[in-house]
Design an enzyme around this catalytic site. Structure first.
Site, short mmCIF file in Angstrom:
data_model
loop_
_atom_site.label_atom_id
_atom_site.label_comp_id
_atom_site.label_asym_id
_atom_site.label_seq_id
_atom_site.Cartn_x
_atom_site.Cartn_y
_atom_site.Cartn_z
N ALA A 74 -38.80 -30.87 35.29
CA ALA A 74 -38.59 -30.83 36.74
C ALA A 74 -39.41 -31.92 37.44
O ALA A 74 -39.00 -32.42 38.49
CB ALA A 74 -38.94 -29.46 37.31
N THR A 75 -40.54 -32.31 36.88
CA THR A 75 -41.32 -33.38 37.48
C THR A 75 -40.49 -34.66 37.53
O THR A 75 -40.37 -35.30 38.58
CB THR A 75 -42.62 -33.63 36.68
OG1 THR A 75 -43.40 -32.43 36.70
CG2 THR A 75 -43.44 -34.77 37.28
N SER A 200 -36.20 -26.97 35.10
CA SER A 200 -37.12 -27.17 34.00
C SER A 200 -36.90 -26.09 32.94
O SER A 200 -37.00 -24.90 33.24
CB SER A 200 -38.56 -27.07 34.52
OG SER A 200 -39.47 -27.09 33.46
N ALA A 201 -36.63 -26.52 31.71
CA ALA A 201 -36.28 -25.56 30.65
C ALA A 201 -37.42 -24.59 30.32
O ALA A 201 -37.18 -23.42 30.02
CB ALA A 201 -35.87 -26.31 29.38
N THR A 238 -32.55 -42.26 24.58
CA THR A 238 -31.82 -41.48 23.59
C THR A 238 -31.94 -39.99 23.89
O THR A 238 -33.04 -39.49 24.13
CB THR A 238 -32.38 -41.77 22.18
OG1 THR A 238 -32.24 -43.17 21.93
CG2 THR A 238 -31.65 -40.98 21.12
N CYS A 321 -58.03 -26.06 39.52
CA CYS A 321 -59.10 -26.83 38.90
C CYS A 321 -58.86 -28.30 39.17
O CYS A 321 -58.00 -28.93 38.57
CB CYS A 321 -59.13 -26.60 37.39
SG CYS A 321 -59.41 -24.89 36.99
C1 LIG Z 1 -43.14 -26.05 36.66
C2 LIG Z 1 -42.69 -26.61 37.94
C3 LIG Z 1 -42.44 -27.98 38.08
C4 LIG Z 1 -42.70 -28.97 36.97
O1 LIG Z 1 -41.79 -28.83 35.93
P1 LIG Z 1 -42.04 -29.60 34.54
O2 LIG Z 1 -40.77 -29.39 33.79
O3 LIG Z 1 -43.20 -28.93 33.91
O4 LIG Z 1 -42.28 -31.03 34.85
C5 LIG Z 1 -41.98 -28.43 39.29
N1 LIG Z 1 -41.78 -27.60 40.31
C6 LIG Z 1 -42.01 -26.28 40.23
C7 LIG Z 1 -41.75 -25.40 41.39
C8 LIG Z 1 -42.48 -25.74 39.03
O5 LIG Z 1 -42.71 -24.44 38.95
#
Ligand SMILES: *Cc1c(COP(=O)(O)O)cnc(C)c1O
Length: 378
Positions: A74-75, A200-201, A238, A321
């Site tokens: 998701a990042t 995000s999986a 890929t 943190c």
């Molecule tokens: C976990 C999360 C992300 C980041 O997803 P990744 O796949 O770890 O990069 C982004 N947004 C929200 C709201 C999340 O909970």
């Protein structure tokens, strides 16, 4: 004894059937080939597995499989959506919220250094962003609105369908960070006019390092990673067959089990809150939340002592943190909590493998610790 895992909003374990399917895409005997290899059977088989997973995800989200772009999570999907829409423009105005994940906030901060202006909407004490707030913030040069579907700390569900309708009427692109939504709420891209959705999986029992961006047909997103033109030019590299089949199956299972898990986790959350309320000064943060997240503050206890004492529970605290110091959560501050209360807050996030017995044990631990800490300072 390992602590009880109540941090499913941070990540979930890979479902066993998903892990099995992934493992079958790694070795010579399995489906290891490059899905872009068009000249032999190995490649065709890998491509078929990738396209099957694309269909699984498209069905789970109610969209067309050609609207899915694979990413590393998701990042990356947030980066692709926000920079991919904005960076080609000569500046402009972005509307987002103060409670987004850093993967949205830091991208917006970066674009501020490139001449964009950003409005950060603050939710009310319930944690929710309203359509009226978005409407009031609109400017003539607004080029993107980005509002998360479900907040990762509070579990609050935002009215993204209504915000989507507003954005569509103003012809403004609408991005949604849906990382905490898949398998928790009924994500339906046919019903709701969201233009871009990040997922995000590893938040729904798939592998880490895998995600996707839904790009609605007609929405133009510029690539952030060049090299080979994979994913219709939007994201080169890929394709990792094992990661993709893992995401596809995990999405299918999560959406199939949504109703059942929602009912089960709602009951567990209720018993968690009822149990914790045995002690006084317990506040549940956020309203209209998903079934798997309960964010709770404890008055009159020191946050650090609280977290240190709860070593038999794997939970997240209201303290982030930051390399050297412990900063109070910006999300909890945004809904009006003072620093002390933010530090003395705990996010319990449950999931598919959480049992009633674990919740009872968690309640007992927290109640004992809170009573002991209060007795010490009394
Ligand atoms: C976990 C999360 C992300 C980041 O997803 P990744 O796949 O770890 O990069 C982004 N947004 C929200 C709201 C999340 O909970």
């Amino acid at each position: 004894m390992k602590p009880i895992y109540l941090d499913y909003a941070a990540t979930t374990p890979v479902a066993p059937q998903v892990a099995e399917k992934m493992a079958a895409c790694l070795t010579l005997e399995g489906n290891f080939a490059n899905p872009a290899s068009r000249s032999h059977r190995y490649g065709w088989m890998a491509e078929e597995a990738v396209e099957n997973a694309r269909n699984q995800l498209a069905q789970a989200l109610h969209c067309d499989s050609r609207e899915i772009v694979w990413t590393s999570g998701a990042t990356e999907a947030n980066n692709l959506a926000i920079k991919g829409v904005c960076e080609k423009l000569d500046g402009g105005h972005i509307i987002t919220t103060a409670i987004e994940h850093k993967a949205v906030l830091d991208v917006c901060g970066y674009l501020e250094t490139k001449g964009f202006t950003v409005t950060y909407l603050t939710p009310d004490s319930s944690g929710r962003i309203s359509v009226a707030q978005v409407e009031q913030a609109l400017q003539d040069d607004t080029c993107l609105v980005s509002v998360m579907y479900v907040n990762n700390e509070l579990g609050v569900i935002n009215p993204v369908a209504d915000i989507a309708a507003l954005c569509r009427s103003k012809k403004i692109t609408f991005h949604v960070d849906g990382a905490q939504a898949v398998g928790k709420v009924d994500v339906n891209l046919e019903r709701d006019g969201i233009d871009l959705l990040s997922i995000s999986a590893h938040k729904f029992y798939g592998p880490k390092g895998m995600g996707a961006l839904f790009v609605r047909r007609g929405v133009k997103v510029d690539a952030q990673i060049h090299g080979g033109g994979h994913e219709r030019g939007m994201r080169s590299g890929t394709l990792p067959t094992h990661q993709i089949v893992g995401l596809g199956l995990a999405a299918e299972i999560s959406v199939q089990e949504l109703k059942e898990q929602e009912a089960r986790l709602s009951a567990l959350k209720q018993s968690l809150i009822t149990g914790l309320s045995q002690v006084s000064g317990v506040t549940v943060n956020g309203e209209n939340t998903v079934a798997n997240i309960a964010n709770v503050s404890f008055s009159g206890v020191d946050g650090e002592s609280l977290l240190l004492s709860l070593h038999d529970l794997a939970v997240s605290s209201g303290s982030a943190c930051n390399s050297a110091t412990m900063a109070p959560s910006y999300v909890l501050k945004a809904i009006g909590l003072d620093d002390e209360t933010a530090h003395a807050s705990i996010r319990f996030s449950m999931g598919r493998f959480t049992t009633a017995d674990e919740i009872n044990q968690a309640v007992n631990s927290v109640v004992t610790v809170v009573q002991r800490l209060r007795a010490m300072t009394a």
